[in-house]
Enzyme design. Structure first.
Site, PDB file in Angstrom:
ATOM      1  N   LEU A 107       0.890  -1.128   0.012  1.00 44.61           N
ATOM      2  CA  LEU A 107      -0.070   0.110  -0.027  1.00 44.61           C
ATOM      3  C   LEU A 107       0.912   1.293   0.189  1.00 44.61           C
ATOM      4  O   LEU A 107       1.914   1.308   0.862  1.00 44.61           O
ATOM      5  CB  LEU A 107      -0.859   0.098   1.356  1.00 44.61           C
ATOM      6  CG  LEU A 107      -2.030  -0.748   1.606  1.00 44.61           C
ATOM      7  CD1 LEU A 107      -2.657  -0.250   3.108  1.00 44.61           C
ATOM      8  CD2 LEU A 107      -2.941  -0.566   0.635  1.00 44.61           C
ATOM      9  N   HIS A 108       0.517   2.154  -0.743  1.00 38.22           N
ATOM     10  CA  HIS A 108       1.442   3.403  -0.782  1.00 38.22           C
ATOM     11  C   HIS A 108       0.722   4.701  -1.495  1.00 38.22           C
ATOM     12  O   HIS A 108       0.849   5.818  -1.132  1.00 38.22           O
ATOM     13  CB  HIS A 108       2.600   3.327  -1.370  1.00 38.22           C
ATOM     14  CG  HIS A 108       2.637   3.334  -2.989  1.00 38.22           C
ATOM     15  ND1 HIS A 108       2.177   2.258  -3.552  1.00 38.22           N
ATOM     16  CD2 HIS A 108       2.902   4.314  -3.813  1.00 38.22           C
ATOM     17  CE1 HIS A 108       2.309   2.496  -4.966  1.00 38.22           C
ATOM     18  NE2 HIS A 108       2.547   3.795  -5.038  1.00 38.22           N
TER      19      HIS A 108
END
Ligand code: UD1
Length: 395
Positions: free
Chosen positions: A229-230
């Protein structure tokens, strides 16, 4: 035999003189962030193979600077050390873009390239394109034409600007060609070359098998999920991030989850005070960002991938690993129509249901998209060489 020695020396001198007279194509390649590195690796290798015709310079903007986000990729992918590092680091979008532009301009003025090659959709891609275009240096954009049609995504703005200015648009899939034509880009500027990141995947699959990552994390093949996730839309808001992490915990009750944490996400987890809760989940295994080979070995042996990355949607498609994309849209629709990807958004309940469904009913055989065949870098360099030298009035 002095005569024959003289003859050889004369011939060598003549060849050297001839080589110097051949006009070399001068190319500057610009990279900055992690997803750029696996795209530039096969292109740089292809340029080296054509060393008698191409003089190249590799510029790293320094957008990503941690060892785990940058240096480890250069080492593992055999990318030569960058000739120039602009050292711009992290900042707001405007500051980062501006710093790259200021630092890159004199490099281009000094080297006087015929082409600047940019890859992907990060701030470094757009900043380099702006600088080169204003110096009348031609730009080749690798991975042109992808569109999410979501202008809240900084990458979408980078894509639109880069493609509007680039002189050669090298596309990974036919849908990208259609997007560009719809935007009024001249057909002769567009070349469908395939997916260069898959060149790197093919090249490294065997090498990745030697990675010890599964042992280090005590994992059994096909008995774990992988999550990355980013995106700001997933990690910058506490409520949203908390919801995704809750869904992850619920999935982990059924199947272990390995969560490789991007620096931005790590910072937000700490800022929102979510570390303690996450650390208490024994079936959620936390790791730093992994190197290219470790990560390839990890996801290629996983049962399911949950991600908001662009590249991972493509890599899982090629390897037939089920992928759930935690976004509202994708600029890579071919991974859905031909591959293993499902775009499911970031509602916690939906993530949980889709993940359980994907674990129970893994997708059946999928197709590898056209020209995702390991030869994209050759086609890219053929296209650039065909388009040849710059105009007289450049730089
Ligand atoms: C960037 C790209 C994104 C890409 C992603 C892959 C843009 C707009 N975004 O997002 O498209 O998918 O890279 O990682 O170009 N940080 C570190 N060390 C690093 C790099 C970043 O600690 O080596 C931290 C910093 O706190 C920084 C934050 O991560 O503020 C964000 O970095 P930045 O390069 O601005 O964007 P990414 O979120 O990494």
């Amino acid at each position: 035999m002095p005569e024959s020695r003289e003859t050889v020396d004369f011939l060598l001198g003549f060849i050297r003189y001839g080589l110097n007279r051949i006009e070399m194509l001068r190319i500057v390649s610009v990279v900055g962030a992690r997803p750029n590195f696996m795209k530039i690796a096969p292109i740089v290798a292809e340029m080296r193979r054509r060393f008698s015709r191409i003089t190249s310079l590799l510029v790293h903007t320094g957008q990503h600077y941690d060892d785990s986000m940058s240096e480890s990729f250069f080492e593992e992918l055999n990318i030569p050390r960058a000739d120039v590092n602009l050292g711009v680091g992290s900042a707001s979008h405007a500051q980062q873009t501006g710093r790259i532009m200021l630092a890159l301009e004199p490099v281009l003025q000094d080297f006087k390239p015929d082409w600047v090659v940019v890859v992907g959709d990060v701030n470094s891609t757009m900043a380099a394109t702006l600088v080169a275009s204003k110096l009348l240096v031609r730009v080749a954009h690798v991975e042109a034409g992808l569109r999410s049609r979501d202008r809240t995504m900084p990458e979408e703005i980078n894509r639109v600007v880069t493609d509007a200015l680039a002189d050669l648009l090298l596309t990974p899939s036919r849908d990208a060609d259609e997007n560009l034509l719809r935007e009024g880009i001249a057909p002769e500027k567009i070349r469908f070359v395939g997916n260069v990141m898959i060149d790197t995947l093919h090249y490294n699959l065997e090498r990745a098998a030697a990675s010890t990552v599964l042992d280090r994390l005590a994992l059994v093949p096909k008995q774990y999920c992988v999550m990355t996730l980013h995106r700001p839309s997933n990690v910058d808001d506490k409520h949203t991030l908390q919801g995704i992490l809750d869904a992850t915990t619920a999935i982990a009750a059924r199947q272990q989850v390995v969560f490789a944490i991007h620096p931005r996400t790590r910072a937000r987890i700490t800022e929102f005070g979510l570390d303690g809760e996450l650390a208490r989940q024994p079936r959620v295994i936390l790791t730093e960002p992994l190197s290219y080979l470790d990560f390839l070995q990890l996801y290629s042996n996983s049962r399911l991938v949950l991600t908001d990355s662009g590249g991972i949607q493509e890599e899982t498609t090629v390897l037939g690993v089920p992928c759930l994309t935690l976004r509202e849209n994708t600029e890579r629709p071919i991974t859905v129509t031909e591959g293993t990807n499902r775009v499911i958004g970031n509602n916690p309940e939906r993530i949980k249901c889709e993940a359980i469904d994907a674990l129970d009913h893994p997708p059946q055989t999928t197709r590898v998209p056209e020209f995702w065949d390991g030869k994209a870098a050759q086609r890219i360099m053929d296209a650039i060489e065909e388009h040849g030298f710059g105009t007289e009035d450049s730089v």
